[in-house]
Scaffold this motif. Structure first.
Motif, PDB file in Angstrom:
ATOM      1  N   ALA A 133       0.833  -1.206   0.000  1.00  0.00           N
ATOM      2  CA  ALA A 133       0.000   0.000   0.000  1.00  0.00           C
ATOM      3  C   ALA A 133       0.865   1.253   0.000  1.00  0.00           C
ATOM      4  O   ALA A 133       0.572   2.235  -0.699  1.00  0.00           O
ATOM      5  N   HIS A 137      -2.534  -1.486  -5.477  1.00  0.00           N
ATOM      6  CA  HIS A 137      -3.882  -1.868  -5.035  1.00  0.00           C
ATOM      7  C   HIS A 137      -3.762  -3.261  -4.426  1.00  0.00           C
ATOM      8  O   HIS A 137      -3.460  -4.228  -5.133  1.00  0.00           O
ATOM      9  N   ARG A 153      -7.462  -5.290   6.256  1.00  0.00           N
ATOM     10  CA  ARG A 153      -8.018  -4.033   5.741  1.00  0.00           C
ATOM     11  C   ARG A 153      -7.666  -2.865   6.647  1.00  0.00           C
ATOM     12  O   ARG A 153      -7.412  -1.757   6.173  1.00  0.00           O
ATOM     13  N   HIS A 176      -6.936  -3.004   0.343  1.00  0.00           N
ATOM     14  CA  HIS A 176      -8.081  -2.371  -0.298  1.00  0.00           C
ATOM     15  C   HIS A 176      -9.251  -3.332  -0.457  1.00  0.00           C
ATOM     16  O   HIS A 176     -10.410  -2.909  -0.470  1.00  0.00           O
ATOM     17  N   GLU A 177      -8.959  -4.615  -0.616  1.00  0.00           N
ATOM     18  CA  GLU A 177      -9.988  -5.647  -0.761  1.00  0.00           C
ATOM     19  C   GLU A 177      -9.536  -6.903  -0.030  1.00  0.00           C
ATOM     20  O   GLU A 177      -8.355  -7.045   0.306  1.00  0.00           O
TER      21      GLU A 177
END
Length: 325
Positions: A161, A166, A181, A186-187
């Motif tokens: 990050a 991403h 997270r 991000h996911e």
């Protein structure tokens, strides 16, 4: 001094505590009194003679630490008595005195506690080398991290990050994904509930992921490789599952992708200046709060078996530390 020793190969319960003479720092060496020693998954392997590094018996596990300088060998430079330092020694840190070359130590910024500084070398050092020197990860690329809530996985989430990628965190429960997270992912993808290959393709818009950071191995490796984008990079970091996968090499041909080994210890020896630059960047980011250097639990040295079993059973989220008397 007191030391946790592996006198015979076996599970964590076979380790013993012994009183030993204090080491005397040799020429160019620094005597350090560690307050915190960070443990890593490989410590569970080295004590069972299942790791590529095989020290002679008896030895102490533990490869990184934070503490203060208490003695200087002849000609030792760059530190002073009482200074807080962190360092890396491959193995041997789980004891109350260490004599090490000055080159293996890094001064600790005032903004960093001993707890946060102790575990920055192996997991974060490995990950910075993996994502920068090996994968050349670029801003905007998609990074999938397998085992994203463990020590090395969490480092990959945070550094990925910070580098502008991403980040898709992959782990074995919703709770672990929530944890990832909170540290920059991000996911998330629960690979016990969802198909890893299809899940990664879905989350990458059907194009596949640019980089996979794999410290797990086993069946998940091939599934993640099948979700790679054209010219993707697959980082082989470790095998926490206990199984070294056998990858069909035709996949690399079809995807034009690269499988890259990450051997941080050898990198440190062969490219010391690049290593120093990586560590300076890591300590700066940690001092600024860009990296959390999250500590899951601090456990007394006499309970080292408990600490190692948390890693062995993959229950740790972030770093497991020993407090040294």
């Amino acid at each position: 001094m007191i030391a946790a020793l592996c006198e015979q190969y076996g599970p964590p319960e076979t380790l013993v505590l012994r009183e030993l003479p204090d080491p005397v720092p040799g020429p160019g060496e620094i005597l350090v009194e560690p307050s915190r020693v960070a443990l890593n998954f490989f410590d569970t392997l080295i004590i069972e003679n299942k790791y590529q590094v095989k020290p002679a018996l008896p030895f102490s596990p533990g490869g990184e630490f934070c503490g203060k300088v208490v003695g200087l060998g002849e000609g030792a430079e760059g530190v002073f008595i009482g200074q807080r330092v962190a360092g890396y020694c491959s193995y041997g840190a789980a004891r109350s005195r260490l004599a090490l070359p000055a080159s293996s130590l890094t001064p600790v910024p005032e903004a960093l506690s001993d707890e946060r500084a102790a575990g920055l070398f192996i997991t974060y050092g490995t990950t910075m080398h993996a994502l920068v020197q090996r994968a050349d990860l670029r801003p905007g690329e998609i990074l999938a991290v397998l085992g994203a809530s463990g020590g090395v996985g969490l480092a990959a989430v945070e550094i990925g990050a910070a580098l502008g990628a991403h980040v898709i965190a992959c782990a074995s429960s919703a709770e672990k994904l929530d944890f990832a997270r909170r540290h920059g992912a991000h996911e998330g993808l629960d690979y016990l509930q969802d198909d890893l290959k299809e899940g990664l393709k879905l989350r990458s818009g059907g194009n596949g992921v640019d980089c996979v950071y794999d410290s797990i191995g086993g069946a998940y490796s091939e599934a993640a490789l099948r979700a790679m984008a054209w010219k993707g990079r697959f980082l082989v970091v470790g095998f926490a599952s206990g199984e070294i996968p056998k990858i069909p090499l035709n996949l690399t041909l079809l995807k034009g992708c690269a499988i890259l080994g990450v051997f941080w210890g050898e990198f440190v020896k062969r490219e010391p200046e690049a290593h120093r630059q990586n560590m300076a960047r890591i300590f700066d980011w940690a001092a600024k709060g860009i990296l959390s250097a999250h500590v899951d639990e601090v456990i007394p040295l006499h309970d080292i078996a408990k600490a190692l079993n948390l890693l062995k059973e993959r229950k740790a989220r972030g770093k497991i530390l020993l407090s040294i008397p």
